[in-house]
Design a protein around this motif. Structure first.
Motif, PDB file in Angstrom:
ATOM      1  N   HIS A   1      -9.123 -10.789  -6.237  1.00  0.00           N
ATOM      2  CA  HIS A   1      -8.234  -9.708  -6.663  1.00  0.00           C
ATOM      3  C   HIS A   1      -9.023  -8.712  -7.496  1.00  0.00           C
ATOM      4  O   HIS A   1     -10.205  -8.892  -7.793  1.00  0.00           O
ATOM      5  CB  HIS A   1      -7.017 -10.237  -7.415  1.00  0.00           C
ATOM      6  N   ALA A   2      -8.319  -7.648  -7.898  1.00  0.00           N
ATOM      7  CA  ALA A   2      -8.988  -6.530  -8.553  1.00  0.00           C
ATOM      8  C   ALA A   2      -9.643  -6.922  -9.874  1.00  0.00           C
ATOM      9  O   ALA A   2     -10.559  -6.252 -10.335  1.00  0.00           O
ATOM     10  CB  ALA A   2      -7.987  -5.397  -8.788  1.00  0.00           C
TER      11      ALA A   2
ATOM     12  N   LEU B   1      -3.139  -3.914  -1.306  1.00  0.00           N
ATOM     13  CA  LEU B   1      -3.123  -4.935  -2.345  1.00  0.00           C
ATOM     14  C   LEU B   1      -2.483  -6.194  -1.797  1.00  0.00           C
ATOM     15  O   LEU B   1      -1.350  -6.169  -1.306  1.00  0.00           O
ATOM     16  CB  LEU B   1      -2.352  -4.441  -3.571  1.00  0.00           C
ATOM     17  N   GLY B   2      -3.214  -7.307  -1.885  1.00  0.00           N
ATOM     18  CA  GLY B   2      -2.683  -8.594  -1.481  1.00  0.00           C
ATOM     19  C   GLY B   2      -1.935  -9.262  -2.618  1.00  0.00           C
ATOM     20  O   GLY B   2      -1.730  -8.694  -3.697  1.00  0.00           O
TER      21      GLY B   2
ATOM     22  N   TYR C   1      -7.123   3.742  -9.233  1.00  0.00           N
ATOM     23  CA  TYR C   1      -7.865   3.402  -8.024  1.00  0.00           C
ATOM     24  C   TYR C   1      -6.925   3.268  -6.821  1.00  0.00           C
ATOM     25  O   TYR C   1      -7.193   3.810  -5.735  1.00  0.00           O
ATOM     26  CB  TYR C   1      -8.632   2.097  -8.245  1.00  0.00           C
ATOM     27  N   ALA C   2      -5.796   2.574  -7.019  1.00  0.00           N
ATOM     28  CA  ALA C   2      -4.832   2.420  -5.928  1.00  0.00           C
ATOM     29  C   ALA C   2      -4.226   3.759  -5.536  1.00  0.00           C
ATOM     30  O   ALA C   2      -3.988   4.029  -4.351  1.00  0.00           O
ATOM     31  CB  ALA C   2      -3.734   1.438  -6.333  1.00  0.00           C
ATOM     32  N   ALA C   3      -3.960   4.638  -6.523  1.00  0.00           N
ATOM     33  CA  ALA C   3      -3.354   5.936  -6.228  1.00  0.00           C
ATOM     34  C   ALA C   3      -4.317   6.849  -5.495  1.00  0.00           C
ATOM     35  O   ALA C   3      -3.915   7.622  -4.620  1.00  0.00           O
ATOM     36  CB  ALA C   3      -2.884   6.594  -7.522  1.00  0.00           C
TER      37      ALA C   3
ATOM     38  N   ALA D   1       0.849  -1.195   0.000  1.00  0.00           N
ATOM     39  CA  ALA D   1       0.000   0.000   0.000  1.00  0.00           C
ATOM     40  C   ALA D   1       0.879   1.238   0.000  1.00  0.00           C
ATOM     41  O   ALA D   1       2.065   1.189   0.348  1.00  0.00           O
ATOM     42  CB  ALA D   1      -0.938   0.014   1.202  1.00  0.00           C
ATOM     43  N   MET D   2       0.260   2.358  -0.413  1.00  0.00           N
ATOM     44  CA  MET D   2       0.890   3.669  -0.319  1.00  0.00           C
ATOM     45  C   MET D   2       0.058   4.492   0.656  1.00  0.00           C
ATOM     46  O   MET D   2      -0.830   5.254   0.252  1.00  0.00           O
ATOM     47  CB  MET D   2       0.955   4.339  -1.693  1.00  0.00           C
TER      48      MET D   2
END
Length: 395
Positions: free
Chosen positions: A267-268, A207-208, A199-201, A171-172
């Motif tokens: 997952h995504a 995230l696994g 989406y992650a940003a 993760a961030m």
């Protein structure tokens, strides 16, 4: 090459002293001069978090491995792991950065440690990006067997191989406080499939292993009980091979150690259509409805939101039950923390509160400069992806 990545004269002196002594306080290095070197991040009590001294030690160790490979005319792998069994690297040592910022200007007008930390960390990320090319004689193999966050992502995602286990969690977290994903991670997020990178940003989602493999952030999946087998297979690769053949052999060794195993969990890819719809270009209301469907369609996200709201309410109640001076102290601490960050990234104070209500006078209409820039970006042709190992320009 790595030594040239950092321009500060004091850093050169520190590195020369380290190379001469070849002993470190926060990392363990072995196998320098062979085809299978290893680097262990060794601050388990801090979840292997990076500080300035650790960044310098890692940079020096990488330079030693590269110099030895070039001197011998051979290729080598550098396997990077984290000590303690809980984390690869939990990111930058926020406590040390905050303490440096609150300490004020450095004596003698020298650059403060927190600015040196970010400057040298980003230079190290750029150097790792250059070593990530197929033609490089040194192949970094990062093993994500636990928490990988912030600076830990930058320390590994630019390398050639990233091995995730079932315990990997990336993760961030700085996204949660409004900071952009730094350490060059936007370079990797932009290459994730569909809207998963955006989406992650935007959300700082965790995230696994399945997410990492689907997105391409991880190049291989190896169950944790097979890590010793993977290390032995990588060490057996002949370093006399040319770089491209050596690269292919290391890739085959890691694939063989994985033995076709698949990571557990969803997952995504299972929610790709919903994510893409939420991030599709259009008016703000449509995007808001998309994010609403995304939140409403995933039970796990709803549970995380409920738990987050409960924690927030508990924090507010705890603050109210204490003295009336507690909120003021918290506000002063937050202001001091923001000043530290703003000096580094040129950030501005948030323009809205936690409920999205604007602070200060409301701007009438969109900023014409911003609108023109956005319109130009929308009409511009898509940029070609950078080649692996391409030079990253630093200020």
């Amino acid at each position: 090459m790595l030594r040239r990545a950092i321009s500060t004269t004091a850093s050169f002196d520190v590195r020369r002293a380290m190379s001469a002594a070849a002993s470190y306080d926060f990392i363990r290095v072995s196998g320098v001069g062979t085809s299978a070197a290893a680097l262990v991040l060794d601050r388990p009590k801090k979840l292997n978090a990076l500080d300035l001294a650790m960044v310098r030690e890692v940079a020096d160790a990488l330079a030693r491995v590269e110099d030895a490979a070039k001197a011998g005319g051979n290729c080598a792998t550098l396997t990077v792991t984290g000590a303690g069994g809980k984390a690869f690297c939990a990111g930058g040592d926020v406590k040390a950065v905050r303490a440096s910022g609150l300490a004020g200007p450095a004596p003698g007008g020298d650059e403060p440690d927190y600015l040196r930390f970010f400057r040298e960390e980003y230079a190290l990320n750029a150097a790792l990006g250059r070593l990530g090319a197929v033609s490089s004689p040194v192949k970094q193999v990062s093993v994500w067997d636990g928490i990988v966050m912030g600076g830990g992502v930058g320390l590994s995602v630019h390398g050639r191989f990233r091995v995730a286990t079932e315990k990997a969690l990336l993760a961030m977290p700085e996204c949660a406080i409004g900071l952009f994903p730094d350490v060059g991670v936007c370079h990797a997020l932009a290459r994730m499939p569909g809207g998963s990178g955006a989406y992650a940003a935007l959300t700082g989602a965790r995230l696994g292993a399945a997410d990492l493999l689907f997105s391409g952030l991880a190049t291989h999946y190896v169950p944790s009980e097979r890590l010793a087998e993977a290390a032995a297979a990588v060490a057996a690769v002949d370093g006399a091979l040319p770089p491209a053949a050596f690269d292919a052999a290391v890739d085959a060794a890691l694939n063989g150690a994985g033995n076709g195993a698949t990571p557990p969990g969803e997952h995504a890819a299972d929610h790709g259509e919903v994510i893409d719809a939420a991030l599709r270009r259009g008016d703000r209301r449509r995007r808001a409805r998309g994010f609403g469907r995304l939140r409403g369609g995933r039970r796990r996200l709803r549970g995380e939101c409920r738990r987050g709201r409960a924690r927030g309410v508990a924090d507010v109640r705890r603050c109210r039950s204490s003295s009336s001076a507690a909120p003021a102290r918290a506000s002063r601490r937050a202001a001091a923390d923001f000043r530290v960050v703003s000096r580094v990234v040129g950030a501005r104070p948030p323009t809205s509160d936690l409920r999205g209500r604007p602070r200060g006078p409301r701007r009438q209409g969109p900023d014409p400069d911003v609108a023109a820039a956005a319109d130009g970006r929308a009409r511009a042709a898509p940029r070609a992806p950078l080649e692996p190992g391409a030079e990253l320009a630093l200020p």
